[in-house]
Every structure is written in structure tokens, then in C-alpha cells.
Design a protein around this motif. Structure first.
Motif, PDB file in Angstrom:
ATOM      1  N   ALA A 260     -41.370  12.981  60.410  1.00  0.00           N
ATOM      2  CA  ALA A 260     -42.412  13.813  59.766  1.00  0.00           C
ATOM      3  C   ALA A 260     -42.856  15.386  61.019  1.00  0.00           C
ATOM      4  N   GLN A 261     -42.170  15.483  62.095  1.00  0.00           N
ATOM      5  CA  GLN A 261     -42.119  15.953  63.276  1.00  0.00           C
ATOM      6  C   GLN A 261     -41.783  17.771  63.395  1.00  0.00           C
ATOM      7  N   THR A 262     -40.492  16.738  62.142  1.00  0.00           N
ATOM      8  CA  THR A 262     -40.070  17.977  62.494  1.00  0.00           C
ATOM      9  C   THR A 262     -39.911  19.591  61.414  1.00  0.00           C
ATOM     10  N   THR A 263     -40.890  19.004  60.430  1.00  0.00           N
ATOM     11  CA  THR A 263     -42.133  19.859  59.573  1.00  0.00           C
ATOM     12  C   THR A 263     -42.795  20.270  59.987  1.00  0.00           C
ATOM     13  N   PRO A 264     -43.886  21.329  60.073  1.00  0.00           N
ATOM     14  CA  PRO A 264     -44.913  22.149  59.796  1.00  0.00           C
ATOM     15  C   PRO A 264     -45.894  20.987  58.851  1.00  0.00           C
ATOM     16  N   GLU A 265     -46.585  21.080  59.676  1.00  0.00           N
ATOM     17  CA  GLU A 265     -47.996  19.871  59.553  1.00  0.00           C
ATOM     18  C   GLU A 265     -48.324  20.098  57.682  1.00  0.00           C
ATOM     19  N   SER A 266     -48.389  21.174  57.310  1.00  0.00           N
ATOM     20  CA  SER A 266     -48.886  21.920  56.241  1.00  0.00           C
ATOM     21  C   SER A 266     -48.183  21.427  55.523  1.00  0.00           C
ATOM     22  N   VAL A 267     -46.627  21.192  55.104  1.00  0.00           N
ATOM     23  CA  VAL A 267     -45.868  20.207  54.219  1.00  0.00           C
ATOM     24  C   VAL A 267     -46.625  19.018  54.004  1.00  0.00           C
ATOM     25  N   ILE A 268     -46.642  18.479  55.478  1.00  0.00           N
ATOM     26  CA  ILE A 268     -47.053  17.130  55.314  1.00  0.00           C
ATOM     27  C   ILE A 268     -48.174  16.943  53.979  1.00  0.00           C
ATOM     28  N   THR A 269     -49.335  18.355  54.374  1.00  0.00           N
ATOM     29  CA  THR A 269     -51.004  18.066  53.500  1.00  0.00           C
ATOM     30  C   THR A 269     -49.955  18.745  52.467  1.00  0.00           C
ATOM     31  N   TYR A 270     -49.564  19.442  52.029  1.00  0.00           N
ATOM     32  CA  TYR A 270     -49.362  19.707  51.099  1.00  0.00           C
ATOM     33  C   TYR A 270     -49.517  18.638  49.780  1.00  0.00           C
ATOM     34  N   TYR A 271     -47.798  18.387  50.344  1.00  0.00           N
ATOM     35  CA  TYR A 271     -47.384  16.907  49.284  1.00  0.00           C
ATOM     36  C   TYR A 271     -48.413  15.282  49.511  1.00  0.00           C
ATOM     37  N   SER A 272     -49.157  15.385  50.723  1.00  0.00           N
ATOM     38  CA  SER A 272     -50.658  14.284  50.288  1.00  0.00           C
ATOM     39  C   SER A 272     -51.369  14.328  49.453  1.00  0.00           C
ATOM     40  N   GLU A 273     -51.765  15.678  49.655  1.00  0.00           N
ATOM     41  CA  GLU A 273     -53.174  15.813  48.451  1.00  0.00           C
ATOM     42  C   GLU A 273     -52.164  16.806  47.409  1.00  0.00           C
ATOM     43  N   ARG A 274     -50.883  16.521  46.633  1.00  0.00           N
ATOM     44  CA  ARG A 274     -50.484  16.570  45.306  1.00  0.00           C
ATOM     45  C   ARG A 274     -51.626  17.023  43.919  1.00  0.00           C
ATOM     46  N   SER A 275     -51.322  15.476  44.509  1.00  0.00           N
ATOM     47  CA  SER A 275     -52.888  15.033  43.168  1.00  0.00           C
ATOM     48  C   SER A 275     -53.804  15.412  43.699  1.00  0.00           C
ATOM     49  N   HIS A 276     -54.834  15.876  44.193  1.00  0.00           N
ATOM     50  CA  HIS A 276     -55.801  16.349  43.953  1.00  0.00           C
ATOM     51  C   HIS A 276     -56.465  17.282  42.469  1.00  0.00           C
ATOM     52  N   SER A 277     -57.311  16.298  42.312  1.00  0.00           N
ATOM     53  CA  SER A 277     -57.670  16.655  41.142  1.00  0.00           C
ATOM     54  C   SER A 277     -57.933  18.967  40.984  1.00  0.00           C
ATOM     55  N   ASP A 278     -58.150  19.223  42.852  1.00  0.00           N
ATOM     56  CA  ASP A 278     -59.129  20.405  42.331  1.00  0.00           C
ATOM     57  C   ASP A 278     -57.724  21.878  42.732  1.00  0.00           C
ATOM     58  N   LYS A 279     -57.446  22.085  41.619  1.00  0.00           N
ATOM     59  CA  LYS A 279     -56.459  22.826  41.398  1.00  0.00           C
ATOM     60  C   LYS A 279     -56.273  24.039  42.419  1.00  0.00           C
TER      61      LYS A 279
END
Length: 631
Positions: A260-279
Motif C-alpha cells: 500500500a505504501q507504493t501509492t498515496p494514502e488518499s488513494v487507499i482512503t478513496y477505495y476504503s470509504e467509497r461506499s460512504h453514504s455521503d456523496k
């Protein structure tokens, strides 16, 4: 068949150990002729096989051009006043002879090599058949007229053994001398019997490789043409930007990050919270991930100026879940073994005790998975070992001192455990993870072409992954007997994967062994390699001899030129022309893939930057969420 109003004379033939023969030809000087003749030009001279019924023309390829003036000769020694005046007069002669030669003192001297081909032109052809091309049957005749082949005939010679209608081909570029002359290569032979790209810094290796990959991936567009699989081990993370169009357009176009360290943390955050109800949160996460992703991508200058324009396609790439992650779950035993492979230097009298400490740690913790708690515990145990070592409990009179080398090696153990613990803390969503069996499945899928760019923040991890994946696909093909689809494993900065000397780095040993397996035995299973490097001196010589197709540009170091010459048989005359190459110019030579066997051809390849900019300019609106990332 010939260029009109341009002819010369064959003045000299001499034997050459590399090309068999070396020819010297003279043309009357005009500025038009000087701009028409160039390296790579195809010339013909009647040879001794000619008779009253037919003329046999030996085909020669120009490797060097130099204007000569008799008043100056080759020696500028002598009285300076006379020499200077002669030079001024010569300068006028170059200018005044535009389209017609009026001075016997000026000539164009050309050096050429044989193509080992000849053109047969019958004196009378009742059925209207044109000239034919065949293997050369005799030597050209000194003193006979030399003619320059026109565009149509030059293209026919350059692609002689290729069937442009039925063969699986790509156009790799055009002749440097004549952009209208297209140069093609066979896809199967290019991939299966390997290719190499060699050039000094600034020659445009990444640009050429991107263009080559783009052409290969587009080659299955015609009916009946099979798909092609490309895997790039991208040590410097250069190819995301250069191949963004292919990554987005292909259904099977992925970036695989090793950890996971190969890419910016924000990319992981986007995929982790993608199902968030707040668009709105999703939109902001995508925006930040896109910007960070593009900012962290290495771009050439031409694309750097348009960096913001890459946001839209990059956002779509992320939304399509084409960014994937591979995470290795290591045990303490694996980490200690990896660290021991990286130990350097002589640890002196304490070496036995250091290894004893590590053996004890392995016995007690070896089967445990690495997390922050176990990493901290082992770090504390190692620190205690170092602190207590100065006091030898069995012999207090002979105090032992732990050496600085031993301390550094133990620090390697701590560092590896800490990095793997940190990696294990990052939770990557399952929908964007990938396994090696899944990648093997992509590469064995015969329904579509694929592009997989593999990158890592740690070169050792990338080399280890390259070895594991290469062995996995090889064994998969070997067991099944499957030979399709074609797969090319491309190693950028190849000397880092296939070094001449890998004794001090275990990951280099593993990657080198795996690549050599593909190079020597992969072709029978449809597996090939591509290598690209500027550090030829550091590359394994056995691997250097494996590719059957070479792309060569400027190589200032004599050793590098000699290594390529020995591997392929390129003469010094051929190398000299590369010093005058512009960006995008390459010397292409191949035993199998081109229409001319083992004859180097100077070509000009398309600009990969332009292809990406055209792709960006042609993008359409992707919707409100993607569009917002460009604001």
C-alpha cells in the motif's frame, strides 16, 4: 525504381570482418543531393552476375556521408594564409551549387555496407513483370553507376520478407531518411524471441518503449489477430503517464502496487470509504486521490506542462478500480531470512553470537505474523542483546565489544520488521487487491489484450515479485502446455533485474534467475522478455545475447558499443551514425522480426507524448464527479 537526376560511382570495395564488405561511393556535390542522401538510404550498383538478358543490381545501405572538397583534402597543415583562403573558396562552392554540380573539386563521399540482396531487372519482360528481389549472387562492379532507390522500392526492400496483408505486424516507425518509407515488425517474433532497447540518457528509451507497447496492444484490432499481453516492471514509475490511454481503454489494463505504501494514502482512503453514504465525501475523496495520484506520477516535460489535463482520465481510471494492490503477509522467520541476505561486511568475533541471537528469535517468534506489537518486541530484544553483549557473563576479564558492522546488520533486521509492520497496518479493501494466481489468469485469458504495470516503493520487493510472477506464469504454461496468448515481460532499468554481478543482493539473484528462465525457455510457451537500459556494462552478458531484436541509440561509452557489437554484429560504421540521431531516431536490427534479416535500419519512431496529449484532448466529459476533479 530510381530517384531521377541523382547518380554516383562505386569507387572502392574492401573486405570487412563484420559486414563482409565495405564500399566507398562518390556523388557529384549539390545541396539538393546532400539533403537527399542520408544514412539508411538504399543504393544499387550493377554486379558481376549481369548479362545481356538482365541487369543484376546489388543493394547497398548507406552508413556514412561526408562532403569533400579537393582544395582542402583531408589535411589542413601548411601555410595558414593559403589554407584559410582555400577554405573560403570551398565555402562558396558549397553555396553556389544548389541543383547542378559545376565544380569537379566537390564530391559527396558515401560509405555503404551490403544488404546481401539484389534486384533483377530483365532486359525484356513480355508478361509485364517488374523487377524482382532475391539473394545477392555476385559482387558489385567498381566504376559502375550508383543509383538511389525511390520511396516505393525502398519500402519493398525494407519489408522484404513480410506479408503486409496477412502477417501479424505493427508499424514501428519510418525510415529516418524518408518518412514515407514505413518499417514493420512481426509481433510474434518480436515478443517470443525477445527485444532490447539500449541508449544513453536522453535518447528517449521510455518514449520508444511506450510507443512500442501502444502499437503491440493495438495490433489485435484487425480480424483474426490474437491478443497480446504486456507486463512492465516499472522501477522508476514512468509508464503510468506515458500509457494512461491504454490503461483506461483496455478492459484489462491495471497498475499493480506492491504494498500500500507504493501509492498515496488518499488513494487507499478513496477505495476504503467509497461506499460512504455521503456523496460529497466521496467526491472530495476522489478529487484528492486523483490529484495526489497524478502529482506522484513521473511525467516527461511535455506532459508535465499539461499535468492538470490528466486529472479527468486519472479519475476515471480510479473509479474503474484499475488500481490494484498486492500485499505479502510475511512471518518473522521470513523477515529475518530476508535481513540476513542483506548483511554486509565482517562482523568480527561477535558474528557467531549475532547469528545465535537471530536463531533464538526465529525459534521463539518465527511463525508469528508481523504486526507493530511483534516488531516492537523484537526490536526491544535486539536492543537488550546489544546492551548486554559488552559484559561477557562467562568471562568477565575478557569483555567483548559488538562491532559497528554487527550493529548495522541488526539494524537491518529492525528496519525490515518495522516496514512490514507498517504495511500490515494499512487495510486495503478486498475489491482492489490482487493475487498472483489472478494475474496469471489475466495473462492466460485469450479473449482480450492486457497491460499490467507493476511498481513498488522498494526495489527489492519489485524484484522479488518479478521473480515470483515470472516463475508462476512459466510453470502454469509448462504444466498446461499452453502457448497462447503471447506475453512480453518488460524490464525497465533492466540492469537492476538482470545484473552482471548479483552476489550481494538476494532479490537480484532471484529476479536474474527467473528472467533467464524466460529468456532461454519461455519462447516455446509464448513468453518473451523486453529489456531496456542505459547501463549495458552492468547487465548480465548472457541475457544481453538473448534478444533477437535490438533498438540502439547513442552509446558514448566504448564498452557499451563493443558489447552490442559482439552480441549482434553491428559494425563501427553503423554505430557512428547514431551519434547524429535526433530524439526518436533508433537503429533497428533483428534476426527474425523485420523484413531484412540482421541488417540495421535507422528508423524514426512516433512520439509517445503526442499520443497521450491527443488522448487527453479527445476526452469527453465523464460526469459531474469526474469533472469536478479538474476544477
Amino acid at each position: 525504381m530510381f530517384v531521377s537526376d541523382l547518380s554516383g560511382i562505386l569507387m572502392k570495395v574492401e573486405e570487412n570482418e563484420t559486414t563482409r564488405y565495405r564500399y566507398e561511393l562518390w556523388f557529384d556535390y549539390t545541396r539538393q543531393a546532400m539533403n537527399t542522401l542520408a544514412e539508411g538510404a538504399m543504393l544499387v550498383v550493377p554486379n558481376f552476375a549481369s548479362d545481356p538478358t538482365q541487369t543484376c543490381y546489388s543493394i547497398l545501405e548507406v552508413t556514412g556521408i561526408l562532403p569533400m572538397h579537393y582544395a582542402l583534402g583531408t589535411d589542413i597543415g601548411g601555410y595558414p594564409g593559403f589554407i584559410t583562403e582555400a577554405a573560403r573558396n570551398a565555402g562558396q562552392d558549397w553555396v553556389t551549387q544548389e541543383a547542378q554540380s559545376t565544380e569537379d573539386t566537390t564530391k559527396i563521399r558515401c560509405v555503404a555496407i551490403p544488404t546481401n540482396l539484389e534486384i533483377i531487372e530483365a532486359a525484356f519482360s513480355p508478361n509485364g513483370k517488374g523487377p524482382t528481389i532475391q539473394e545477392e549472387s555476385n559482387l558489385p562492379m567498381v566504376g559502375h553507376e550508383v543509383r538511389l532507390l525511390n520511396t516505393q522500392m525502398t519500402e519493398q526492400v525494407a519489408n522484404l520478407s513480410l506479408d503486409l496483408e496477412t502477417d501479424h505486424l505493427i508499424q514501428i516507425g519510418s525510415l529516418v531518411r524518408d518518412p514515407e518509407v514505413r518499417v514493420f515488425v512481426r509481433v510474434e517474433e518480436l515478443i517470443k524471441v525477445h527485444f532490447g532497447i539500449f541508449g544513453f540518457t536522453g535518447a528517449g528509451k521510455s518514449n520508444l518503449l511506450s510507443t512500442l507497447v501502444r502499437q503491440l496492444l493495438s495490433a489485435d484490432g484487425s480480424p483474426g489477430q490474437p491478443p497480446v499481453k504486456i507486463v512492465i516492471f516499472d522501477l522508476m514509475s514512468e509508464y503510468t503517464g506515458l500509457l494512461l490511454d491504454q490503461l483506461e481503454d483496455l478492459n484489462s489494463g491495471f497498475i499493480v502496487n506492491i504494498g500500500a505504501q507504493t501509492t498515496p494514502e488518499s488513494v487507499i482512503t478513496y477505495y476504503s470509504e467509497r461506499s460512504h453514504s455521503d456523496k460529497e465525501i466521496n467526491r472530495q475523496n476522489l478529487k484528492k486521490a486523483t490529484i495526489d495520484f497524478v502529482n506522484s506520477t513521473v511525467l516527461p516535460k511535455a506532459l508535465k506542462r499539461r499535468q492538470a489535463d490528466l486529472h479527468r482520465p486519472a479519475a476515471k481510471f480510479l473509479m474503474d478500480e484499475k488500481m490494484r494492490f498486492w500485499q505479502q503477509r510475511s512471518t518473522v522467520k521470513d523477515a529475518i531470512a530476508t535481513a540476513k541476505d542483506q548483511f554486509k561486511g565482517n562482523m568480527g568475533a561477535c558474528e557467531r553470537d549475532v547469528y545465535g541471537c537471530l536463531k533464538d528469535l526465529t525459534r521463539r517468534h518465527g511463525s508469528k505474523n508481523i504486526d507493530s506489537a511483534i516488531a516492537e518486541a523484537i526490536e526491544a530484544e535486539i536492543a537488550a542483546f546489544v546492551d548486554d553483549y559488552d559484559d561477557d557473563l562467562d568471562n568477565k576479564k575478557a569483555k567483548k565489544k559488538i562491532t559497528s558492522t554487527a550493529r548495522k546488520n541488526l539494524d537491518v533486521v529492525v528496519d525490515i520488521l518495522s516496514r512490514q509492520a507498517q504495511q500490515s497496518q494499512v487495510k486495503v479493501p478486498g475489491n482492489v487487491t490482487v493475487s498472483i494466481p489472478q494475474i496469471v489468469e489475466w495473462l492466460n485469458d485469450s479473449t482480450q489484450s492486457s497491460l499490467v504495470i507493476i511498481q513498488s516503493h522498494n526495489p527489492d520487493d519489485l524484484r522479488d515479485f518479478a521473480a515470483t510472477l515470472s516463475n508462476a506464469i512459466y510453470e502454469s504454461r509448462r504444466r498446461s502446455g499452453n502457448i497462447t496468448p503471447l506475453v512480453s515481460f518488460i524490464f525497465d532499468e533492466a540492469d537492476e533485474f538482470i545484473p552482471g554481478n548479483a552476489s550481494s543482493n538476494d532479490s537480484k539473484k532471484r529476479s536474474k534467475a527467473a528472467v533467464m528462465t524466460l529468456a532461454r525457455r519461455g519462447r516455446k510457451f509464448g513468453l518473451g522478455i523486453g529489456i531496456s537500459t542505459q547501463r549495458i556494462a552492468n547487465l548480465d552478458v548472457n541475457t544481453l545475447a538473448q534478444p533477437h531484436t535490438y533498438f540502439v541509440s547513442k552509446l558514448p561509452r566504448e564498452y557499451d558499443r563493443r558489447a552490442i557489437a559482439e552480441a549482434f554484429g553491428i559494425s563501427e560504421d553503423m554505430f557512428r551514425q547514431t551519434f547524429r540521431f535526433k530524439k526518436g531516431d533508433w537503429l533497428l536490427a533483428s534476426y527474425d522480426a523485420t523484413g531484412l534479416e540482421a541488417l540495421p535500419i535507422p528508423i524514426h519512431a512516433e512520439d509517445a507524448n503526442k499520443a497521450i496529449l491527443d488522448f487527453v484532448d479527445g476526452q469527453t466529459t465523464l460526469g459531474t464527479m469526474a469533472h469536478s476533479t479538474t476544477r
